[in-house]
Write a protein that holds these residues in place. Structure first.
Motif, PDB file in Angstrom:
ATOM      1  N   GLY A 156       0.822  -1.200   0.000  1.00 16.84           N
ATOM      2  CA  GLY A 156       0.000   0.000   0.000  1.00 16.84           C
ATOM      3  C   GLY A 156       0.855   1.248   0.000  1.00 16.84           C
ATOM      4  O   GLY A 156       2.078   1.174  -0.089  1.00 16.84           O
ATOM      5  N   THR A 173     -17.809   6.481  -1.335  1.00 10.08           N
ATOM      6  CA  THR A 173     -17.016   6.692  -2.556  1.00 10.08           C
ATOM      7  C   THR A 173     -17.729   7.590  -3.564  1.00 10.08           C
ATOM      8  O   THR A 173     -17.068   8.230  -4.377  1.00 10.08           O
ATOM      9  CB  THR A 173     -16.619   5.353  -3.205  1.00 10.08           C
ATOM     10  N   LEU A 202     -10.603  -1.587   3.338  1.00  8.54           N
ATOM     11  CA  LEU A 202     -10.634  -0.428   4.225  1.00  8.54           C
ATOM     12  C   LEU A 202     -11.833  -0.531   5.171  1.00  8.54           C
ATOM     13  O   LEU A 202     -12.973  -0.613   4.725  1.00  8.54           O
ATOM     14  CB  LEU A 202     -10.703   0.872   3.428  1.00  8.54           C
ATOM     15  N   LYS A 256      -4.855   1.246  -3.721  1.00  6.59           N
ATOM     16  CA  LYS A 256      -3.447   1.239  -3.311  1.00  6.59           C
ATOM     17  C   LYS A 256      -3.072   0.076  -2.403  1.00  6.59           C
ATOM     18  O   LYS A 256      -1.906  -0.261  -2.298  1.00  6.59           O
ATOM     19  CB  LYS A 256      -3.105   2.548  -2.593  1.00  6.59           C
ATOM     20  N   THR A 257      -4.048  -0.517  -1.712  1.00  8.33           N
ATOM     21  CA  THR A 257      -3.744  -1.550  -0.728  1.00  8.33           C
ATOM     22  C   THR A 257      -4.571  -2.804  -0.959  1.00  8.33           C
ATOM     23  O   THR A 257      -5.603  -2.751  -1.616  1.00  8.33           O
ATOM     24  CB  THR A 257      -3.966  -1.025   0.712  1.00  8.33           C
ATOM     25  N   ARG A 268     -11.917   9.920  -3.580  1.00 10.50           N
ATOM     26  CA  ARG A 268     -10.549   9.688  -3.098  1.00 10.50           C
ATOM     27  C   ARG A 268     -10.448   8.357  -2.345  1.00 10.50           C
ATOM     28  O   ARG A 268      -9.432   7.683  -2.392  1.00 10.50           O
ATOM     29  CB  ARG A 268     -10.172  10.872  -2.220  1.00 10.50           C
ATOM     30  N   GLY A 321      -4.596   4.612   2.194  1.00 13.84           N
ATOM     31  CA  GLY A 321      -4.260   3.442   1.387  1.00 13.84           C
ATOM     32  C   GLY A 321      -3.016   2.706   1.831  1.00 13.84           C
ATOM     33  O   GLY A 321      -2.455   1.900   1.079  1.00 13.84           O
ATOM     34  N   SER A 328      -8.768   4.457   6.527  1.00 17.11           N
ATOM     35  CA  SER A 328      -8.065   4.312   5.253  1.00 17.11           C
ATOM     36  C   SER A 328      -6.555   4.414   5.372  1.00 17.11           C
ATOM     37  O   SER A 328      -5.844   3.759   4.617  1.00 17.11           O
ATOM     38  CB  SER A 328      -8.548   5.364   4.254  1.00 17.11           C
ATOM     39  N   GLN A 342       2.257   5.270   4.914  1.00 21.77           N
ATOM     40  CA  GLN A 342       1.405   5.893   5.916  1.00 21.77           C
ATOM     41  C   GLN A 342       2.132   7.070   6.537  1.00 21.77           C
ATOM     42  O   GLN A 342       3.240   6.933   7.045  1.00 21.77           O
ATOM     43  CB  GLN A 342       1.022   4.886   6.993  1.00 21.77           C
ATOM     44  N   GLN A 402      -9.735   5.479  -4.520  1.00 25.10           N
ATOM     45  CA  GLN A 402      -8.318   5.479  -4.908  1.00 25.10           C
ATOM     46  C   GLN A 402      -7.463   4.890  -3.793  1.00 25.10           C
ATOM     47  O   GLN A 402      -6.501   4.167  -4.055  1.00 25.10           O
ATOM     48  CB  GLN A 402      -7.858   6.894  -5.237  1.00 25.10           C
ATOM     49  N   TYR A 403      -7.796   5.174  -2.543  1.00 26.81           N
ATOM     50  CA  TYR A 403      -7.057   4.591  -1.425  1.00 26.81           C
ATOM     51  C   TYR A 403      -7.198   3.068  -1.433  1.00 26.81           C
ATOM     52  O   TYR A 403      -6.238   2.354  -1.173  1.00 26.81           O
ATOM     53  CB  TYR A 403      -7.574   5.119  -0.076  1.00 26.81           C
ATOM     54  N   GLN A 404      -8.403   2.584  -1.729  1.00 31.11           N
ATOM     55  CA  GLN A 404      -8.634   1.137  -1.730  1.00 31.11           C
ATOM     56  C   GLN A 404      -7.794   0.442  -2.790  1.00 31.11           C
ATOM     57  O   GLN A 404      -7.288  -0.655  -2.563  1.00 31.11           O
ATOM     58  CB  GLN A 404     -10.122   0.843  -1.948  1.00 31.11           C
TER      59      GLN A 404
END
Length: 153
Positions: free
Chosen positions: A11, A127, A144, A139-140, A132, A80, A77, A14, A135-137
């Motif tokens: 991800g 969402t 979430l 990435k990882t 956004r 991500g 989140s 952080q 988009q975080y989801q």
């Protein structure tokens, strides 16, 4: 419902460190002073949890979305990142020792992680309001967590 989201294997990085702690402190102060505060384009609140290891109060500014009735939804989140934010584990350890500062008030709340169809419906709402998070989801590889904060009366 349980808090059961395990860390992922990859991800985004952080954000951590003194600069982030300082920024969180400033944002929390701003949210407490200004009713109906916004943070990065959505509603913001100050989440106060009890540290799972330290037992000390911890505060974190987070974005929120309307839930059913008087409840509010927040997303763990961490932008991500592969790991859940520290406040997620504090909520898991002490879901009944949580309060929020929002709209010029302090409210005692109970935290509950959403699962299944209830989570899917909330995720769609979140969402749509704030793309956004989708988009975080991406990435990882962890799902979430969505947390419902319900006032304790």
């Amino acid at each position: 419902m349980s808090f059961d989201t395990r860390p992922g294997t990859h991800g985004a990085r952080q954000p951590r460190g003194r600069v982030m702690a300082w920024m969180n402190h400033l944002m929390a102060r701003r949210i407490r002073r200004q009713p109906q505060s916004k943070f990065m384009g959505f509603n913001a609140l100050v989440l106060t949890t009890v540290g799972r290891k330290s037992g000390r109060e911890r505060t974190t500014p987070v974005g929120w979305f309307p839930g059913i009735g008087e409840s509010r939804l927040i997303v763990a989140s961490a932008a991500g990142a592969p790991g859940n934010p520290d406040w997620y584990y504090n909520l898991a350890a002490h879901p009944d020792q949580v309060r929020i500062a929002v709209d010029g008030r302090t409210i005692d709340v109970r935290a509950e992680q959403l699962h299944g169809p209830e989570r899917a419906e909330a995720w769609e709402q979140i969402t749509t309001a704030a793309p956004r998070f989708a988009q975080y989801q991406v990435k990882t590889d962890r799902e979430l967590p969505i947390i419902r904060l319900t006032p304790r009366h």
